[in-house]
Design an enzyme around this catalytic site. Structure first.
Site, PDB file in Angstrom:
ATOM      1  N   ALA A  62       3.230  13.061 -14.115  1.00 22.98           N
ATOM      2  CA  ALA A  62       4.640  13.450 -14.256  1.00 22.98           C
ATOM      3  C   ALA A  62       5.345  12.533 -15.233  1.00 22.98           C
ATOM      4  O   ALA A  62       4.915  11.394 -15.459  1.00 22.98           O
ATOM      5  CB  ALA A  62       5.343  13.393 -12.903  1.00 22.98           C
ATOM      6  N   TYR A  92      15.442  15.398 -15.051  1.00 23.45           N
ATOM      7  CA  TYR A  92      14.229  15.091 -14.296  1.00 23.45           C
ATOM      8  C   TYR A  92      14.089  16.037 -13.104  1.00 23.45           C
ATOM      9  O   TYR A  92      13.046  16.661 -12.895  1.00 23.45           O
ATOM     10  CB  TYR A  92      14.259  13.637 -13.828  1.00 23.45           C
ATOM     11  CG  TYR A  92      13.179  13.285 -12.833  1.00 23.45           C
ATOM     12  CD1 TYR A  92      11.833  13.346 -13.181  1.00 23.45           C
ATOM     13  CD2 TYR A  92      13.515  12.896 -11.529  1.00 23.45           C
ATOM     14  CE1 TYR A  92      10.838  13.024 -12.259  1.00 23.45           C
ATOM     15  CE2 TYR A  92      12.529  12.576 -10.608  1.00 23.45           C
ATOM     16  CZ  TYR A  92      11.196  12.646 -10.975  1.00 23.45           C
ATOM     17  OH  TYR A  92      10.222  12.339 -10.062  1.00 23.45           O
TER      18      TYR A  92
END
Length: 273
Positions: free
Chosen positions: A60, A125
């Site tokens: 990620a 995010y």
């Protein structure tokens, strides 16, 4: 059991992989240098060449502030990359476990977020991670989406270690006090992941964080208390410490399988350092 682990050299991966050894799993530990999850051609090659039983998708882009300016990269890794991993899972007909975040919620409520609550991210995010969740749900029924919060642990950049380093140069530190969250030890979360795999829990979305709640200033004081460092911590409002990305003011997840209390885990982690 043969497992593909993406992001294996990250903060969570470094804690989790040795535990996979303990359950005698065969695993392929990858990182972006070995396996670029955004490279569609490579993903297709992998899909046609390997045999797997499970995918643990840890890779990620996790820098919340840099996600605001590096939007393309955040979405490429957290959305497109996750979609590619879901396609591999679907093609091979194996379960995929995806680590998501409390940042999928806006933080406007004052009770712990349930898995059934509607996400509403307020930063890039959170949006990119939510889009990853949605792709996994669309592509394969054999999925575990595991939302967590504020990870710390050995082997990578994290808030707890950063404060210890910072305190070597400062005798007083100003820390935000009006954001409520739960710091979660990677060791505790890794144990939970192992349980999900070995117990073959029902597919779906889960929340997994330490028990309890705290503010950044309270957490920081606890760090110095445990390490016996005489550092003065000043509590400030987040408006006094502007950052590129908005943060939810309340990020507590209703964790169905509660991990130990955050103070207990933090103390164990710090005393072992």
């Amino acid at each position: 059991m043969k497992i593909l682990v993406t992001g294996a050299t990250g903060l969570l991966g470094q804690e989790l992989c040795p535990m996979l050894d303990e359950i005698n799993a065969q695993y392929w530990a990858t990182n972006s240098k070995i396996f670029d999850i955004t490279n569609v051609k490579l993903v297709k090659e992998i899909m046609n060449k390997i045999s797997l039983d499970f995918i643990i998708h840890l890779a990620a882009y996790t820098n919340i502030d840099l996600s605001e300016t590096n939007r393309e990269k955040a979405f490429a890794i957290n959305f497109e990359g996750t979609k590619n991993m879901a396609k591999i899972a679907k093609k091979l007909d194996v379960p995929i476990l995806y680590i998501s975040t409390s940042n999928v919620f806006d933080g406007e409520q004052n009770t712990p977020y349930k898995t059934t609550d509607k996400p509403n991210p307020i930063n890039i995010y959170g949006k990119s991670k939510l889009m990853g969740e949605e792709e996994i749900k669309k592509i394969t029924k054999k999925h575990y989406i595991l939302r967590t919060s504020n990870l710390y642990g050995k082997g990578g950049t994290n808030y707890v270690d950063a404060m210890l380093t910072y305190s070597m140069f400062k005798s007083d530190i100003s820390v935000v006090d009006d954001e409520i969250s739960t710091p979660t030890w990677t060791k505790d979360l890794s144990k939970e992941i192992i349980k999900i795999i070995t117990e073959k829990r029902p597919y779906g979305t889960y929340h997994a964080t330490s028990s309890g709640k705290t503010t950044w200033s309270e957490l920081t004081r606890k760090i110095f208390e445990v390490k016996k460092r005489n550092i003065f911590v000043t509590a400030i409002d987040k408006s006094d410490f502007p950052r590129p990305a908005k943060r939810p003011k309340y990020s507590i997840l209703d964790s169905e399988n509660s991990l130990p209390y955050w103070e207990q885990s933090l103390e164990e982690y710090l005393l072992a350092k």
